[in-house]
Scaffold this active site. Structure first.
Site, PDB file in Angstrom:
ATOM      1  N   HIS A  72      -7.715  23.020  16.384  1.00 48.01           N
ATOM      2  CA  HIS A  72      -7.508  22.018  17.426  1.00 48.01           C
ATOM      3  C   HIS A  72      -6.394  22.481  18.357  1.00 48.01           C
ATOM      4  O   HIS A  72      -5.311  22.848  17.903  1.00 48.01           O
ATOM      5  CB  HIS A  72      -7.110  20.667  16.809  1.00 48.01           C
ATOM      6  CG  HIS A  72      -8.278  19.871  16.330  1.00 48.01           C
ATOM      7  ND1 HIS A  72      -8.217  18.512  16.134  1.00 48.01           N
ATOM      8  CD2 HIS A  72      -9.542  20.243  16.003  1.00 48.01           C
ATOM      9  CE1 HIS A  72      -9.397  18.078  15.711  1.00 48.01           C
ATOM     10  NE2 HIS A  72     -10.218  19.123  15.619  1.00 48.01           N
ATOM     11  N   TYR A 200      -4.389   8.895  18.399  1.00 46.10           N
ATOM     12  CA  TYR A 200      -3.418   7.927  17.896  1.00 46.10           C
ATOM     13  C   TYR A 200      -3.354   6.795  18.916  1.00 46.10           C
ATOM     14  O   TYR A 200      -3.012   7.028  20.080  1.00 46.10           O
ATOM     15  CB  TYR A 200      -2.038   8.555  17.747  1.00 46.10           C
ATOM     16  CG  TYR A 200      -1.948   9.676  16.739  1.00 46.10           C
ATOM     17  CD1 TYR A 200      -1.486   9.446  15.449  1.00 46.10           C
ATOM     18  CD2 TYR A 200      -2.303  10.982  17.080  1.00 46.10           C
ATOM     19  CE1 TYR A 200      -1.382  10.469  14.521  1.00 46.10           C
ATOM     20  CE2 TYR A 200      -2.207  12.019  16.161  1.00 46.10           C
ATOM     21  CZ  TYR A 200      -1.743  11.759  14.886  1.00 46.10           C
ATOM     22  OH  TYR A 200      -1.647  12.788  13.977  1.00 46.10           O
ATOM     23  N   PRO A 292       2.446   9.066   7.590  1.00 45.17           N
ATOM     24  CA  PRO A 292       1.415  10.041   7.974  1.00 45.17           C
ATOM     25  C   PRO A 292       1.271  10.243   9.475  1.00 45.17           C
ATOM     26  O   PRO A 292       0.564  11.157   9.895  1.00 45.17           O
ATOM     27  CB  PRO A 292       0.134   9.450   7.369  1.00 45.17           C
ATOM     28  CG  PRO A 292       0.429   7.994   7.186  1.00 45.17           C
ATOM     29  CD  PRO A 292       1.887   7.882   6.920  1.00 45.17           C
ATOM     30  N   LYS A 296       2.749  15.371   8.834  1.00 47.19           N
ATOM     31  CA  LYS A 296       3.795  16.306   8.418  1.00 47.19           C
ATOM     32  C   LYS A 296       3.918  16.476   6.906  1.00 47.19           C
ATOM     33  O   LYS A 296       4.603  17.407   6.451  1.00 47.19           O
ATOM     34  CB  LYS A 296       5.153  15.848   8.973  1.00 47.19           C
ATOM     35  CG  LYS A 296       5.240  15.904  10.476  1.00 47.19           C
ATOM     36  CD  LYS A 296       5.029  17.317  10.968  1.00 47.19           C
ATOM     37  CE  LYS A 296       4.810  17.395  12.456  1.00 47.19           C
ATOM     38  NZ  LYS A 296       4.284  18.686  12.880  1.00 47.19           N
ATOM     39  N   TYR A 384       4.516  18.688  17.005  1.00 49.28           N
ATOM     40  CA  TYR A 384       3.224  18.473  16.364  1.00 49.28           C
ATOM     41  C   TYR A 384       2.681  19.747  15.734  1.00 49.28           C
ATOM     42  O   TYR A 384       2.151  19.732  14.624  1.00 49.28           O
ATOM     43  CB  TYR A 384       2.220  17.932  17.392  1.00 49.28           C
ATOM     44  CG  TYR A 384       0.974  17.336  16.773  1.00 49.28           C
ATOM     45  CD1 TYR A 384       0.982  16.063  16.243  1.00 49.28           C
ATOM     46  CD2 TYR A 384      -0.219  18.059  16.723  1.00 49.28           C
ATOM     47  CE1 TYR A 384      -0.161  15.507  15.667  1.00 49.28           C
ATOM     48  CE2 TYR A 384      -1.358  17.524  16.165  1.00 49.28           C
ATOM     49  CZ  TYR A 384      -1.321  16.252  15.627  1.00 49.28           C
ATOM     50  OH  TYR A 384      -2.446  15.709  15.057  1.00 49.28           O
TER      51      TYR A 384
END
Length: 389
Positions: A72, A200, A292, A296, A384
């Site tokens: 991704h 998200y 979550p 991580k 990220y």
């Protein structure tokens, strides 16, 4: 038995450390309380940072991940009306890999015997002894018979509730904790994901996450009060709620299907310091928990394992104890930065019960800033994909 290192916990952290040490010629054993089937039955996250991918590559165990994993190069933040795409590949030159933690664990488990890594499943009543000195040992029972491992170091990879952290005297360490007033209700289904990247979402009804394990298996979450019961949430009710919270663009592409698994997981941020006491090194969830949000957990465990493997290999290979002495400080420096990112993203994307109009306005302003600022997007992307080890 006598080993150089006794690893407590046969999840991905313990197995990864065991393989890395075995590759360097360090004699170790892994003790796991549960059966191998039980370990593989745990449903966990699957967004891997480069550090985790690189460790599997170093071990030569990345073949299936390369074939089945989904690289991704971006992810999305949603505010109920729009998708804000964070192009992590363009902003950082890196990417993440979507590959289920179960599959990574399977790769490590299946390679253990052929590579000489001894893993003892069904190791019950594990206790750590004499961790203050240079001659610790571990006792346990296997099939009702008492067993003992004499070793030089113990690596506690046994999770938040395991015996390793509990073996450290109360006067030595300190707990840092934030318990969140909601949990994540997750549904796993064999349906294609609604988007080829994660979403998200922050909606007035609450948080939602659209993710996947493969091109044919999807994992979705919504946040719910901790008082909620899973039996009150039918598949249909979850799908309906997801369609609202993820917004119209994502909802138009949701494929509904029967759940394979449903659960509600509480959220907390937790750090225990120091991460080493005497001959005991803590790795992964035994020393820290992250919500979550931001994926991580497994990756922090992998960076702990990286530091621990380097330190232990140097100790046994070069008689160099500097890495052992520096382990806790080095690991915690990365842990706290990841805790900060997970906490800040959780705070941005969730509605807290105590929040009012001001807090909501701050979330809107922050999302607007992120949408229009390359600098803000770069900061998020760097965290990220994972900070350097």
């Amino acid at each position: 038995m006598k080993k150089q290192v006794c690893i407590i916990g046969g999840g991905p952290a313990g197995l990864l450390l065991g393989h890395l040490l075995t590759q360097e010629g360090v004699d170790c054993v892994v003790l796991e309380r549960r059966t191998g089937d039980y370990v593989l039955g745990r449903i966990r996250a699957g967004v891997l940072e480069q550090v985790t991918v690189d460790l599997m590559k170093r071990l030569g165990l990345d073949e299936r991940m390369k074939a089945e994993g989904l690289p991704h190069d971006g992810f999305n933040l949603a505010d109920g009306e729009r998708l804000i795409r964070i192009d992590i590949k363009e902003l950082t030159g890196k990417e993440v890999m979507v590959y289920g933690q179960t599959e990574l664990t399977r790769d490590l488990m299946e390679a253990s015997a052929g590579r000489g890594l001894e893993v003892i499943y069904g190791a019950e009543d594990v206790e750590l002894h004499d961790i203050d000195g240079a001659n610790p040992h571990v006792t346990f029972t296997k099939d009702g018979s008492p067993r003992r491992v004499n070793c030089r170091f113990i690596a506690g990879c046994d999770g938040f509730h395991g015996p390793s952290r509990q073996a450290i005297p109360a006067s030595v360490g300190k707990d840092f904790e934030r318990v969140y007033p909601f949990g994540w209700l997750g549904i796993l289904a064999d349906v294609p994901p609604c988007n080829h990247e994660l979403i998200y979402a922050n909606h007035e009804r609450g948080f939602a996450l659209a993710s996947m394990r493969s091109n044919t298996r999807s994992r979705y979450y919504i946040d719910v009060p901790l008082t909620e019961k899973i039996e009150d949430w039918s598949d249909e009710r979850i799908w309906d709620e997801l369609a609202i919270r993820l917004g119209p663009e994502a909802a138009a592409h949701i494929t509904r299907g029967p759940s394979i698994e449903k659960s509600i997981a509480p959220l907390r941020s937790y750090v225990y310091a120091p991460m080493r006491h005497g001959s005991l090194l803590l790795c992964g969830d035994s020393a820290h928990i992250v919500p979550p949000t931001g994926a991580k957990g497994l990756n922090l465990a992998a960076s702990d394992v990286y530091y621990a493997a380097e330190a232990l290999s140097a100790f046994f290979g070069k008689n160099d104890a500097d890495g052992i002495a520096a382990y806790s400080d080095k690991a915690l420096a990365r842990v706290w930065k990841s805790e900060r990112f997970s906490w800040s993203l959780t705070r941005l994307m969730h509605r807290f019960p105590e929040d009012g109009d001001f807090e909501r306005a701050m979330q809107v302003a922050e999302l607007d800033y992120i949408a229009s600022s390359r600098a803000a997007q770069t900061s998020i992307a760097e965290n990220y994909v994972g900070l350097p080890v």
